[in-house]
Design a protein around this motif. Structure first.
Motif, PDB file in Angstrom:
ATOM      1  N   ASP A  22       0.855  -1.188   0.000  1.00  0.00           N
ATOM      2  CA  ASP A  22       0.000   0.000   0.000  1.00  0.00           C
ATOM      3  C   ASP A  22       0.888   1.233   0.000  1.00  0.00           C
ATOM      4  O   ASP A  22       2.118   1.131   0.018  1.00  0.00           O
ATOM      5  CB  ASP A  22      -0.962  -0.006   1.192  1.00  0.00           C
ATOM      6  CG  ASP A  22      -0.245  -0.160   2.519  1.00  0.00           C
ATOM      7  OD1 ASP A  22       0.850   0.416   2.684  1.00  0.00           O
ATOM      8  OD2 ASP A  22      -0.770  -0.855   3.405  1.00  0.00           O
ATOM      9  N   MET A  73       1.463   3.573   2.273  1.00  0.00           N
ATOM     10  CA  MET A  73       2.279   3.773   3.465  1.00  0.00           C
ATOM     11  C   MET A  73       3.472   2.826   3.499  1.00  0.00           C
ATOM     12  O   MET A  73       4.592   3.237   3.802  1.00  0.00           O
ATOM     13  CB  MET A  73       1.429   3.594   4.719  1.00  0.00           C
ATOM     14  CG  MET A  73       0.316   4.607   4.880  1.00  0.00           C
ATOM     15  SD  MET A  73       0.919   6.297   5.103  1.00  0.00           S
ATOM     16  CE  MET A  73       1.449   6.218   6.808  1.00  0.00           C
ATOM     17  N   SER A  74       3.242   1.575   3.184  1.00  0.00           N
ATOM     18  CA  SER A  74       4.337   0.605   3.238  1.00  0.00           C
ATOM     19  C   SER A  74       5.374   0.859   2.162  1.00  0.00           C
ATOM     20  O   SER A  74       6.502   0.365   2.252  1.00  0.00           O
ATOM     21  CB  SER A  74       3.787  -0.819   3.113  1.00  0.00           C
ATOM     22  OG  SER A  74       3.247  -1.040   1.823  1.00  0.00           O
ATOM     23  N   MET A 101       6.910   3.483   1.731  1.00  0.00           N
ATOM     24  CA  MET A 101       7.969   4.261   2.363  1.00  0.00           C
ATOM     25  C   MET A 101       8.893   3.390   3.203  1.00  0.00           C
ATOM     26  O   MET A 101       9.852   3.887   3.808  1.00  0.00           O
ATOM     27  CB  MET A 101       7.360   5.374   3.210  1.00  0.00           C
ATOM     28  CG  MET A 101       6.740   6.482   2.378  1.00  0.00           C
ATOM     29  SD  MET A 101       6.014   7.806   3.359  1.00  0.00           S
ATOM     30  CE  MET A 101       4.350   7.163   3.616  1.00  0.00           C
ATOM     31  N   HIS A 102       8.619   2.089   3.245  1.00  0.00           N
ATOM     32  CA  HIS A 102       9.481   1.154   3.963  1.00  0.00           C
ATOM     33  C   HIS A 102      10.615   0.654   3.081  1.00  0.00           C
ATOM     34  O   HIS A 102      11.502  -0.050   3.547  1.00  0.00           O
ATOM     35  CB  HIS A 102       8.636  -0.036   4.454  1.00  0.00           C
ATOM     36  CG  HIS A 102       9.346  -0.914   5.438  1.00  0.00           C
ATOM     37  ND1 HIS A 102       9.799  -2.175   5.121  1.00  0.00           N
ATOM     38  CD2 HIS A 102       9.688  -0.726   6.737  1.00  0.00           C
ATOM     39  CE1 HIS A 102      10.368  -2.725   6.163  1.00  0.00           C
ATOM     40  NE2 HIS A 102      10.323  -1.866   7.164  1.00  0.00           N
ATOM     41  N   TYR A 132       8.044  -3.352   9.399  1.00  0.00           N
ATOM     42  CA  TYR A 132       7.135  -2.265   9.026  1.00  0.00           C
ATOM     43  C   TYR A 132       5.965  -2.143  10.000  1.00  0.00           C
ATOM     44  O   TYR A 132       5.353  -3.123  10.401  1.00  0.00           O
ATOM     45  CB  TYR A 132       6.571  -2.484   7.629  1.00  0.00           C
ATOM     46  CG  TYR A 132       5.451  -1.515   7.310  1.00  0.00           C
ATOM     47  CD1 TYR A 132       5.730  -0.190   7.019  1.00  0.00           C
ATOM     48  CD2 TYR A 132       4.115  -1.915   7.354  1.00  0.00           C
ATOM     49  CE1 TYR A 132       4.716   0.715   6.770  1.00  0.00           C
ATOM     50  CE2 TYR A 132       3.091  -1.019   7.095  1.00  0.00           C
ATOM     51  CZ  TYR A 132       3.402   0.298   6.807  1.00  0.00           C
ATOM     52  OH  TYR A 132       2.389   1.192   6.569  1.00  0.00           O
ATOM     53  N   THR A 153       2.955   1.275  10.717  1.00  0.00           N
ATOM     54  CA  THR A 153       2.605   2.657  10.396  1.00  0.00           C
ATOM     55  C   THR A 153       3.035   3.576  11.534  1.00  0.00           C
ATOM     56  O   THR A 153       2.731   3.319  12.691  1.00  0.00           O
ATOM     57  CB  THR A 153       1.089   2.795  10.172  1.00  0.00           C
ATOM     58  OG1 THR A 153       0.706   1.922   9.102  1.00  0.00           O
ATOM     59  CG2 THR A 153       0.741   4.226   9.794  1.00  0.00           C
ATOM     60  N   ARG A 154       3.757   4.633  11.202  1.00  0.00           N
ATOM     61  CA  ARG A 154       4.246   5.577  12.197  1.00  0.00           C
ATOM     62  C   ARG A 154       3.752   6.987  11.868  1.00  0.00           C
ATOM     63  O   ARG A 154       3.526   7.322  10.704  1.00  0.00           O
ATOM     64  CB  ARG A 154       5.777   5.549  12.267  1.00  0.00           C
ATOM     65  CG  ARG A 154       6.309   4.180  12.689  1.00  0.00           C
ATOM     66  CD  ARG A 154       7.820   4.174  12.804  1.00  0.00           C
ATOM     67  NE  ARG A 154       8.321   2.844  13.111  1.00  0.00           N
ATOM     68  CZ  ARG A 154       8.443   2.343  14.339  1.00  0.00           C
ATOM     69  NH1 ARG A 154       8.104   3.089  15.379  1.00  0.00           N
ATOM     70  NH2 ARG A 154       8.903   1.138  14.540  1.00  0.00           N
ATOM     71  N   LEU A 188       5.139   9.332   9.121  1.00  0.00           N
ATOM     72  CA  LEU A 188       4.877   8.998   7.722  1.00  0.00           C
ATOM     73  C   LEU A 188       3.628   9.702   7.178  1.00  0.00           C
ATOM     74  O   LEU A 188       3.512   9.913   5.966  1.00  0.00           O
ATOM     75  CB  LEU A 188       4.703   7.486   7.563  1.00  0.00           C
ATOM     76  CG  LEU A 188       5.891   6.593   7.917  1.00  0.00           C
ATOM     77  CD1 LEU A 188       5.486   5.131   7.793  1.00  0.00           C
ATOM     78  CD2 LEU A 188       7.080   6.886   7.023  1.00  0.00           C
ATOM     79  N   LEU A 189       2.715  10.041   8.064  1.00  0.00           N
ATOM     80  CA  LEU A 189       1.423  10.574   7.614  1.00  0.00           C
ATOM     81  C   LEU A 189       1.548  11.833   6.756  1.00  0.00           C
ATOM     82  O   LEU A 189       0.888  11.935   5.721  1.00  0.00           O
ATOM     83  CB  LEU A 189       0.524  10.828   8.823  1.00  0.00           C
ATOM     84  CG  LEU A 189       0.125   9.570   9.622  1.00  0.00           C
ATOM     85  CD1 LEU A 189      -0.728   9.957  10.821  1.00  0.00           C
ATOM     86  CD2 LEU A 189      -0.632   8.584   8.738  1.00  0.00           C
ATOM     87  N   TRP A 200       2.260  11.103   3.059  1.00  0.00           N
ATOM     88  CA  TRP A 200       1.344  10.277   2.272  1.00  0.00           C
ATOM     89  C   TRP A 200       0.972  10.907   0.933  1.00  0.00           C
ATOM     90  O   TRP A 200       1.026  10.230  -0.105  1.00  0.00           O
ATOM     91  CB  TRP A 200       0.088   9.975   3.085  1.00  0.00           C
ATOM     92  CG  TRP A 200      -0.781   8.905   2.496  1.00  0.00           C
ATOM     93  CD1 TRP A 200      -0.773   7.580   2.809  1.00  0.00           C
ATOM     94  CD2 TRP A 200      -1.778   9.067   1.477  1.00  0.00           C
ATOM     95  NE1 TRP A 200      -1.700   6.899   2.063  1.00  0.00           N
ATOM     96  CE2 TRP A 200      -2.344   7.793   1.222  1.00  0.00           C
ATOM     97  CE3 TRP A 200      -2.253  10.158   0.754  1.00  0.00           C
ATOM     98  CZ2 TRP A 200      -3.335   7.582   0.284  1.00  0.00           C
ATOM     99  CZ3 TRP A 200      -3.262   9.946  -0.199  1.00  0.00           C
ATOM    100  CH2 TRP A 200      -3.791   8.678  -0.415  1.00  0.00           C
ATOM    101  N   THR A 208       3.866  10.598  -1.545  1.00  0.00           N
ATOM    102  CA  THR A 208       4.058   9.196  -1.923  1.00  0.00           C
ATOM    103  C   THR A 208       2.972   8.738  -2.886  1.00  0.00           C
ATOM    104  O   THR A 208       3.233   7.959  -3.809  1.00  0.00           O
ATOM    105  CB  THR A 208       4.053   8.306  -0.664  1.00  0.00           C
ATOM    106  OG1 THR A 208       4.975   8.825   0.287  1.00  0.00           O
ATOM    107  CG2 THR A 208       4.434   6.877  -1.015  1.00  0.00           C
TER     108      THR A 208
END
Length: 633
Positions: free
Chosen positions: A308, A310-311, A313-314, A327, A329-330, A333-334, A337, A340
């Motif tokens: 997805d 968010m992931s 960015m991992h 991984y 969600t932190r 990161l929001l 979004w 990304t």
């Protein structure tokens, strides 16, 4: 015993060290709201902005260095940065905090100097860069060279101070700032004198302060980036540049042969000090001409995909430290979004396979390639052809360069998408690379987690590729398998594959209430909380469904997705695979590794060969892989 000025004062603070920036923020807010003279606020604001730019610069350099699809052919040290080095360099940004503290001390301890600088500094002064360069060349460069040689020459200094910096085996932009307190205090002097000197001479400017502060870090990152970005033709055309600017190869040689190449940015001082490494320019030329043996063809490739936004960015080329942890969600990161999400569509349009991590497994180079697609895109009917085209292109590329095995991640081998890889094998019958879905080992991992005394299981996703293999294997063990499926035809097809004497162990059920007394559930299809409610208390949910089901039942236990821990002698591994722990990969990934290590010549696509489940499991154990059984309440 810790030597004086080797440890950082906030060493035990962890990430709470960032609270030390709070006084600067407080000063900015207070001055703007309560004071007429905002010179202190401006000074503090400039400090915060410069610190932010320095950190962002290192992140950009790290992203570039870790983007192997851009840099793989120009890497100087071919090894990967592992978890140990990442942890060692975790607080690489201590020096930025140190510089902020020193700058703020100037603000409060020397108000006249601060007032003079803030009130008289123009935005731009053409004389400033000239004065700064003169001071840098005549003061900073020779002083750094002399002190750097002292740190290497005297064993006490090297052992207690400089060895910390050199304990990073692979140069990386984060390595540039990773040093002891004493070394960074020296760097503060070396970097600060040209700026202060220019301002005292009356030729300073805001753009000079910003430019030099950022350029100093830029050059440090350049030297540690482990990617040779300079063309050899540039130095052949303008030989004088060899003495004026160092290259990543030049500085990398200092980390390999520490008695040479001590300069800050200008090799001229190594020539004057007779410490120039004779291989500096020839090695740089060879790397650019691709004459050195550093582009080893990987024997194994794992073709991954995004889950997805968010992931995404991992990925290790985004935030190295974040990618080195499982991984989750932190909050930080929001805000990223939306950006990304835009990048996701750009990647969708660009549609190129990219390489983003690698590691060594007993000298067999393993790489991870990525398809720029996210989970939801795999379920869009109009995207099927495009996704298969990208997977096919990756397989053909792997075949062309001599890869032995390419393993497909979860959705890249979706049965509805390409028949578990069958589409590509049938379309290209002469492939030298072996295409592997790895599900044989996935089935083996799930089956070996089921206790021997279990006599009945409830199986969802029962007629899928994995469900079919698990059902057939368990019925041979005399385990009664309640297969949830509405299709009698598909159930009977699976049942007929079982030996006649075991066919009665396979039972079709059409509703979840049929399993209300069964405490072993094997989940291959996503379960809603209502569907989970039919499981009796004490049930354990084994699962091979993506994404994993929610841990809804407090009186039940949930297994993670099938995974295996890589052998302890794996080198260069610095990225966690999605939510897996360090050194742990999904079973299908491990299945491809085993396929490569065993040298098997067949493609592992389509239906799982039940007779090979035990064979693959034993091979995995033989090569040092181990099962990971993680239960959560």
């Amino acid at each position: 015993m810790v030597s004086i000025s080797s440890a950082w004062p906030w060493e035990n603070f962890g990430n709470l060290k960032y609270l030390l920036y709070a006084p600067l923020v407080g000063q900015v807010v207070y001055s703007w709201t309560h004071e007429e003279d905002i010179s202190k606020a401006l000074w503090c604001l400039h400090i915060l902005i410069i610190c932010g730019l320095k950190g962002f610069l290192h992140v950009l350099w790290s992203a570039f260095t870790n983007s192997l699809f851009l840099t793989r052919t120009l890497r100087i040290n071919p090894n990967g940065v592992d978890f140990k080095q990442i942890d060692h360099e975790w607080h690489w940004d201590n020096y930025i905090l140190l510089q902020a503290i020193i700058a703020s001390m100037i603000c409060y301890m020397s108000p006249p100097l601060m007032m003079m600088m803030m009130n008289s500094l123009p935005l731009w002064n053409l004389k400033g860069p000239i004065a700064l360069i003169v001071i840098h060349v005549t003061f900073s460069e020779p002083l750094y060279y002399f002190l750097h040689r002292c740190l290497h020459r005297y064993n006490h200094l090297f052992t207690h101070y400089h060895s910390f910096h050199h304990s990073s085996p692979v140069p990386h932009p984060m390595t540039a700032g990773n040093a002891t307190l004493l070394e960074n205090l020296i760097l503060c002097v070396i970097a600060g004198v040209p700026l202060i000197g220019s301002c005292l001479l009356g030729v300073g400017s805001l753009s000079l302060i910003y430019g030099y502060a950022i350029m100093f870090d830029f050059m440090r990152c350049l030297g540690h980036c482990n990617v040779e970005i300079f063309s050899h033709k540039l130095f052949e055309t303008l030989p004088i540049l060899r003495y004026l600017i160092y290259t990543p190869t030049y500085h990398s040689l200092h980390h390999q042969e520490m008695g040479t190449n001590f300069c800050l940015f200008m090799p001229l001082f190594d020539i004057l000090g007779n410490t120039l490494n004779s291989k500096s320019w020839e090695l740089q030329r060879k790397i650019r001409l691709d004459e050195v043996e550093r582009k080893r063809v990987p024997e194994f490739v794992f073709l991954a995909h995004g889950v997805d936004v968010m992931s995404a960015m991992h990925a290790p080329f985004v935030f190295r430290s974040f990618g080195s942890m499982p991984y989750t969600t932190r909050l930080f990161l929001l805000p990223m979004w939306p950006f990304t999400f835009i990048v996701m569509f750009a990647m969708w349009a660009w549609s190129k396979t990219f390489l983003f991590s690698f590691y060594n497994l007993r000298n067999n180079l393993c790489q991870t390639w990525g398809v720029p697609r996210f989970g939801f895109q795999y379920f869009l009917p109009f995207a099927t052809k495009g996704i298969n085209n990208q997977i096919e292109a990756a397989i053909l590329r792997a075949d062309k360069i001599g890869v032995k095995v390419i393993s497909l991640a979860a959705l890249n081998k979706n049965e509805a998408l390409n028949g578990g890889g069958t589409l590509f094998v049938n379309k290209h019958p002469n492939l030298r690379v072996r295409v592997v879905h790895g599900n044989t080992l996935t089935a083996a991992v799930i089956l070996n987690e089921i206790p021997e005394d279990v006599k009945e299981v409830f199986l969802t996703g029962a007629t899928s590729k994995l469900g079919r293999a698990i059902a057939l294997y368990l019925c041979r063990r005399g385990v009664r398998v309640l297969m949830l499926t509405l299709s009698l035809e598909r159930f009977q097809k699976v049942q007929k594959e079982a030996p006649v004497e075991f066919q009665n162990y396979l039972v079709q059920v059409t509703k979840y209430n049929a399993a209300q007394h069964c405490k072993t559930w094997i989940v291959g299809k996503w379960l809603t909380p209502r569907e989970q409610s039919w499981a009796p208390a004490g049930t354990h949910f084994h699962q091979f469904v993506v994404p994993p089901i929610l841990n809804f039942r407090r009186n039940c236990t949930y297994g993670d997705l099938a995974a295996m821990r890589l052998p302890k002698d794996v080198q260069g591994l610095g990225t966690c695979e999605y939510t897996m722990e360090r050194g742990v990969v999904h079973a299908c990934h491990a299945g491809g590794v085993v396929h490569m290590l065993e040298g098997w010549e067949h493609h592992e696509v389509g239906a799982i060969d039940v007779d090979r489940i035990d064979l693959v499991w034993e091979a995995a154990m033989r090569h040092g892989l181990s099962s990971v059984s993680s239960l959560t309440n």
